[in-house]
Enzyme design. Structure first.
Site: not given
Ligand code: NAD
Ligand code: TDX
Length: 336
Positions: A120-122, A147, A151
């Site tokens: 992630t960019d975080e 988190y 990462k």
């Molecule tokens: P998510 O929470 O929707 O899915 C995570 C999955 O991993 C789930 O199916 C969960 O059951 C599984 N999991 C959790 N712990 C586990 C373990 N110990 N063993 C096996 N499986 C396990 O997450 P996501 O949003 O799909 O993110 C996927 C990846 O992408 C993560 O590594 C996250 O850091 C990265 N990422 C997410 C975003 C975003 O915006 N969501 C952005 C950049 C990077």
């Molecule tokens: O109810 C809400 N109200 C609100 O204002 C929630 C759930 C979030 N927010 C804000 C917080 C953040 O500024 O919205 C923005 C996005 O929130 P999230 O969806 O929780 O994402 P963020 O914390 O930015 O992280 C996401 O992007 C990077 C993913 O959850 C991570 O897994 C990924 O690494």
């Protein structure tokens, strides 16, 4: 090609499996997923009979070793992924994100398998609203939340395993994804499903925070671009120039759903809330020839709203427990 996809029952991982079987139907996919609260096999409806699904933990060394041995490439999505949860209970983040990644790396090292690490960019921390520079592959790590710290830790393990043991590994760091099958705890699906339920969207603080939105299919195409053409040992940032402020996102969701754009509530802000993320994806575009297909956030968001309207059976089981968790988070924050 035999691909082991961890976290393939979660948001990005399940979309990766669907897209892979559409665009590269010869791929032999094994999914390893622990089916935590964030994972569901319903996210693989329509393709479950075309993959091998293994329910298990990425920190289970014996299981991981057996599965990695059989693979040509490991694409590692599995993680605890939600910042708000990491503030309440960081333990599972350390275990899955750090120990889980370590476990995979050891198996990959033992069997000489190609490894791609989805991050992630975080890990770079946050930017000021008026910072002229966006994140690049050279930005120093500076994570803010439990988190993003876990990462960052997992990324650094990958880099060390490359340098110390010559692993054939790549890393991608992507910005905020949106699209179908995202858990309702996350910002956009939470607000869409609230509006469907007649509940006002919840905006943290003043909503000045900026996220750099990318459609999940564009992210997953980038993952394949890196797996296919990325240089071993290298990092690629993934983003689609999609910066939008949270206030604007909430107003757009309401407008697209036919509601008053001002019909939201402002709630207690997230502790340590990162202000702005923004990706410079020049390297991915120029060296690997990737570009996004979803030109407009508005159109992608409208399609995502349609998906949630049409797939209530998918998200309804998550909704009550998620809102109960948020009520608890607000209580904890409120006592500070
Ligand atoms: P998510 O929470 O929707 O899915 C995570 C999955 O991993 C789930 O199916 C969960 O059951 C599984 N999991 C959790 N712990 C586990 C373990 N110990 N063993 C096996 N499986 C396990 O997450 P996501 O949003 O799909 O993110 C996927 C990846 O992408 C993560 O590594 C996250 O850091 C990265 N990422 C997410 C975003 C975003 O915006 N969501 C952005 C950049 C990077
Ligand atoms: O109810 C809400 N109200 C609100 O204002 C929630 C759930 C979030 N927010 C804000 C917080 C953040 O500024 O919205 C923005 C996005 O929130 P999230 O969806 O929780 O994402 P963020 O914390 O930015 O992280 C996401 O992007 C990077 C993913 O959850 C991570 O897994 C990924 O690494």
């Amino acid at each position: 090609m035999k691909a082991l996809v961890t976290g393939g029952a979660g948001f990005i991982g399940s979309n990766f499996v669907h897209r892979t079987l559409q665009t590269r139907p010869d791929t032999d996919v094994t999914v390893l997923d622990a089916l935590t609260y964030a994972g569901s096999t319903t996210s693989l409806d329509g393709v479950l009979d075309r993959v091998r699904f293994v329910e298990g933990d990425v920190a289970d060394a014996g299981l991981v070793d057996r599965l990695v041995r059989e693979a040509d490439v490991v694409v590692h999505f599995a993680a605890e992924s939600h910042n708000d949860n990491s503030l309440l209970d960081p333990g599972p983040f350390v275990r899955t994100n750090v120990v889980g990644t370590f476990t995979l790396l050891e198996a990959v090292r033992a069997h000489g398998v190609r490894y791609h690490h989805v991050s992630t960019d975080e890990v770079y921390g946050d930017l000021e609203l008026d910072d002229p520079e966006r994140f690049t592959e050279r930005t120093p790590y500076n994570p803010s939340s439990p988190y993003s710290a876990t990462k960052a830790g997992s990324d650094l393990l990958v880099r060390a395993w490359v340098r110390s043991f010559g692993l054939r590994a790549t890393i991608s760091n992507c910005s905020n994804n949106y699209g179908p099958r995202q858990h309702v705890e996350k910002f956009i699906p939470r607000q869409i499903t609230n509006v469907i339920d007649g509940v006002r969207p919840k905006l943290y603080g003043a909503g000045l925070n900026v996220r750099d939105w990318i459609h999940v299919d564009d992210h997953n195409d980038a993952v394949w671009a890196v797996v296919d053409r990325g240089e071993a040992g290298e990092t690629y940032l993934v983003g689609a120039d999609g910066e939008v402020g949270n206030l604007e996102v909430v107003r757009l969701v309401l407008e697209l759903m036919g509601e008053d754009p001002d019909g939201f509530d402002q709630v207690t802000d997230r502790a340590g809330h990162d202000l702005r993320y923004a990706i410079d994806a020049t390297r991915l575009r120029t060296e690997l020839g990737w570009s996004p297909h979803y030109a407009s956030f508005r159109d992608g968001l409208a399609a995502t709203i349609d998906w949630y309207r049409a797939n209530e059976a998918w998200w309804r089981p998550q909704k009550e427990a998620t809102e109960a968790r948020y009520a608890r988070t607000q209580q904890v924050l409120g006592r500070r």
